[in-house]
Design a protein around this motif. Sequence first.
Motif, PDB file in Angstrom:
ATOM      1  N   ILE A 226       0.817  -1.204   0.000  1.00  0.00           N
ATOM      2  CA  ILE A 226       0.000   0.000   0.000  1.00  0.00           C
ATOM      3  C   ILE A 226       0.854   1.258   0.000  1.00  0.00           C
ATOM      4  O   ILE A 226       0.440   2.304  -0.490  1.00  0.00           O
ATOM      5  CB  ILE A 226      -0.973   0.007   1.196  1.00  0.00           C
ATOM      6  N   LYS A 227       2.070   1.179   0.554  1.00  0.00           N
ATOM      7  CA  LYS A 227       2.928   2.363   0.604  1.00  0.00           C
ATOM      8  C   LYS A 227       3.171   2.928  -0.795  1.00  0.00           C
ATOM      9  O   LYS A 227       3.186   4.131  -0.994  1.00  0.00           O
ATOM     10  CB  LYS A 227       4.263   2.016   1.258  1.00  0.00           C
ATOM     11  N   GLU A 228       3.393   2.063  -1.761  1.00  0.00           N
ATOM     12  CA  GLU A 228       3.706   2.523  -3.108  1.00  0.00           C
ATOM     13  C   GLU A 228       2.472   2.656  -3.997  1.00  0.00           C
ATOM     14  O   GLU A 228       2.444   3.498  -4.884  1.00  0.00           O
ATOM     15  CB  GLU A 228       4.705   1.563  -3.771  1.00  0.00           C
ATOM     16  N   THR A 229       1.472   1.854  -3.767  1.00  0.00           N
ATOM     17  CA  THR A 229       0.333   1.800  -4.693  1.00  0.00           C
ATOM     18  C   THR A 229      -0.852   2.657  -4.269  1.00  0.00           C
ATOM     19  O   THR A 229      -1.834   2.737  -4.988  1.00  0.00           O
ATOM     20  CB  THR A 229      -0.156   0.353  -4.861  1.00  0.00           C
ATOM     21  N   ALA A 230      -0.765   3.308  -3.115  1.00  0.00           N
ATOM     22  CA  ALA A 230      -1.937   4.004  -2.565  1.00  0.00           C
ATOM     23  C   ALA A 230      -2.494   5.064  -3.512  1.00  0.00           C
ATOM     24  O   ALA A 230      -3.706   5.175  -3.692  1.00  0.00           O
ATOM     25  CB  ALA A 230      -1.573   4.632  -1.223  1.00  0.00           C
ATOM     26  N   LEU A 231      -1.628   5.850  -4.134  1.00  0.00           N
ATOM     27  CA  LEU A 231      -2.104   6.902  -5.025  1.00  0.00           C
ATOM     28  C   LEU A 231      -2.731   6.307  -6.274  1.00  0.00           C
ATOM     29  O   LEU A 231      -3.799   6.743  -6.723  1.00  0.00           O
ATOM     30  CB  LEU A 231      -0.950   7.841  -5.402  1.00  0.00           C
ATOM     31  N   GLU A 232      -2.096   5.308  -6.847  1.00  0.00           N
ATOM     32  CA  GLU A 232      -2.622   4.710  -8.074  1.00  0.00           C
ATOM     33  C   GLU A 232      -3.977   4.048  -7.841  1.00  0.00           C
ATOM     34  O   GLU A 232      -4.881   4.150  -8.678  1.00  0.00           O
ATOM     35  CB  GLU A 232      -1.635   3.699  -8.639  1.00  0.00           C
ATOM     36  N   ARG A 233      -4.144   3.361  -6.730  1.00  0.00           N
ATOM     37  CA  ARG A 233      -5.402   2.672  -6.460  1.00  0.00           C
ATOM     38  C   ARG A 233      -6.582   3.642  -6.445  1.00  0.00           C
ATOM     39  O   ARG A 233      -7.697   3.293  -6.813  1.00  0.00           O
ATOM     40  CB  ARG A 233      -5.325   1.922  -5.126  1.00  0.00           C
ATOM     41  N   MET A 257       6.176  10.698  -1.635  1.00  0.00           N
ATOM     42  CA  MET A 257       6.852  10.791  -2.928  1.00  0.00           C
ATOM     43  C   MET A 257       6.983   9.425  -3.576  1.00  0.00           C
ATOM     44  O   MET A 257       6.883   9.304  -4.806  1.00  0.00           O
ATOM     45  CB  MET A 257       8.233  11.434  -2.748  1.00  0.00           C
ATOM     46  N   ASP A 258       7.169   8.380  -2.772  1.00  0.00           N
ATOM     47  CA  ASP A 258       7.216   7.027  -3.328  1.00  0.00           C
ATOM     48  C   ASP A 258       5.926   6.699  -4.076  1.00  0.00           C
ATOM     49  O   ASP A 258       5.962   6.108  -5.164  1.00  0.00           O
ATOM     50  CB  ASP A 258       7.421   5.991  -2.212  1.00  0.00           C
ATOM     51  N   THR A 259       4.792   7.054  -3.484  1.00  0.00           N
ATOM     52  CA  THR A 259       3.513   6.751  -4.137  1.00  0.00           C
ATOM     53  C   THR A 259       3.377   7.497  -5.458  1.00  0.00           C
ATOM     54  O   THR A 259       2.836   6.961  -6.435  1.00  0.00           O
ATOM     55  CB  THR A 259       2.315   7.099  -3.233  1.00  0.00           C
ATOM     56  N   ALA A 260       3.874   8.737  -5.499  1.00  0.00           N
ATOM     57  CA  ALA A 260       3.795   9.522  -6.734  1.00  0.00           C
ATOM     58  C   ALA A 260       4.728   8.948  -7.798  1.00  0.00           C
ATOM     59  O   ALA A 260       4.360   8.851  -8.975  1.00  0.00           O
ATOM     60  CB  ALA A 260       4.140  10.981  -6.449  1.00  0.00           C
ATOM     61  N   LEU A 261       5.942   8.579  -7.393  1.00  0.00           N
ATOM     62  CA  LEU A 261       6.889   8.006  -8.352  1.00  0.00           C
ATOM     63  C   LEU A 261       6.372   6.687  -8.911  1.00  0.00           C
ATOM     64  O   LEU A 261       6.484   6.421 -10.118  1.00  0.00           O
ATOM     65  CB  LEU A 261       8.248   7.802  -7.687  1.00  0.00           C
ATOM     66  N   TYR A 262       5.807   5.857  -8.049  1.00  0.00           N
ATOM     67  CA  TYR A 262       5.250   4.597  -8.522  1.00  0.00           C
ATOM     68  C   TYR A 262       4.115   4.843  -9.511  1.00  0.00           C
ATOM     69  O   TYR A 262       3.980   4.127 -10.511  1.00  0.00           O
ATOM     70  CB  TYR A 262       4.748   3.777  -7.338  1.00  0.00           C
ATOM     71  N   TYR A 263       3.313   5.858  -9.236  1.00  0.00           N
ATOM     72  CA  TYR A 263       2.207   6.187 -10.136  1.00  0.00           C
ATOM     73  C   TYR A 263       2.721   6.606 -11.512  1.00  0.00           C
ATOM     74  O   TYR A 263       2.055   6.398 -12.533  1.00  0.00           O
ATOM     75  CB  TYR A 263       1.361   7.308  -9.527  1.00  0.00           C
TER      76      TYR A 263
END
Length: 383
Positions: A226-233, A257-263
């Motif tokens: 969830i740390k990385e995928t929260a924004l995309e979900r 920032m991790d969530t944004a970069l993953y997105y």
Amino acid sequence: MTAPYSPDDREKVVAKLPTDLRRELKVRAAELDMDIQDAVTAGVTSWIGGKELPAVDTSGGTSFATYLPVGLYERLRTASKKRKISYNQGVAQSIRLWLDSNPSVRSAPVRTTGARRLVIGNQKGGVGKTSVAAGAAQALAEMGRRVLLIDFDPQGHLTRQLGYTMLEIDSPSLAKHMLGDAEGDLRSLFVPIKGGDFEERLWLLPACKDAFLLDAKLATTRSVRIKETALERVLVEVEEDFDFIVVDCPPSLGYTMDTALYYARTREEEEPTQSGLVVPVQAEDTSGDAYDMLADQIDDLCDDLKVEIVVIGFVVNLYDARNGYIATSSLESWESMDEPVLGIVPELKEQREAVRRKEPLLAYEPDCEQARVMRSIARRLNV
């Protein structure tokens, strides 16, 4: 034939044009990768040397400014007077002639995975992330693209600079949706950005102060992903509504920032530069130090999650060559990087004035140099 003027020597001209004609000109010029002033110059030159044309409806016209080569403006006025029409009508006919002679060569890009995702970020504050995010989003919408602009910074500079109010701490927000603490449709939080030639195609997701808590709550979540995928979900459900989603990030290296970069990662069906990171910098050393830290964060994320995150390019912001060697040598360093410099935004008063007035730059001063650079950046992002 040699033109009786130098194409590098221009003067500002102002006319009254209807909104639809101005908008069509800006979209067509963007499609053909031309500066608006060059399109108008070509239209005026052809109109002066051509036959008389039907009148263009100029009722309800508002101010439109551009730059014509010195000497061409006077020829336009003389030709308009000879044909017994107003100067505004002469400009309108010239633009209509150029549009008819240069038909659209492409439609909106095919979106196989929803909206293209542009994350605007750098670890250093004060480099102009917000102005670049807002300007590029306005220019893309002006070109006919449907754009969602997200204020992902808990400080809310983007929201306030555009004249909107931050979401209340107890209200639904992007952060609450990311953490599963909000019900309802995320779309209910979107507000249309008014003004300029981008109306009805540009929306803002305002900031909320609760975003200050996002890093801490993501850090304590039990879910590994969830740390990385929260924004995309959260955003994936609205992607089909837009051509571009532009995320204005905080100056942070944390989980947010991790969530944004993953997105922004490259998805399976995407070309490498369809989505990715745009990095605003300044022509000085601290921007480079901040980018080094951000690059390390990107490398770690790519290694850990086995994904590809592309740096689409840099925007050198607040550039002033009068600062001498520090500015010019730093600019050369950015231009020598593997990633391209998408644009060089000059240090001018119009952006500061627009912020002070809480208006979008391309609505407040649509023909200033900074606005023209934003359109050039948007053209490069839209390919």
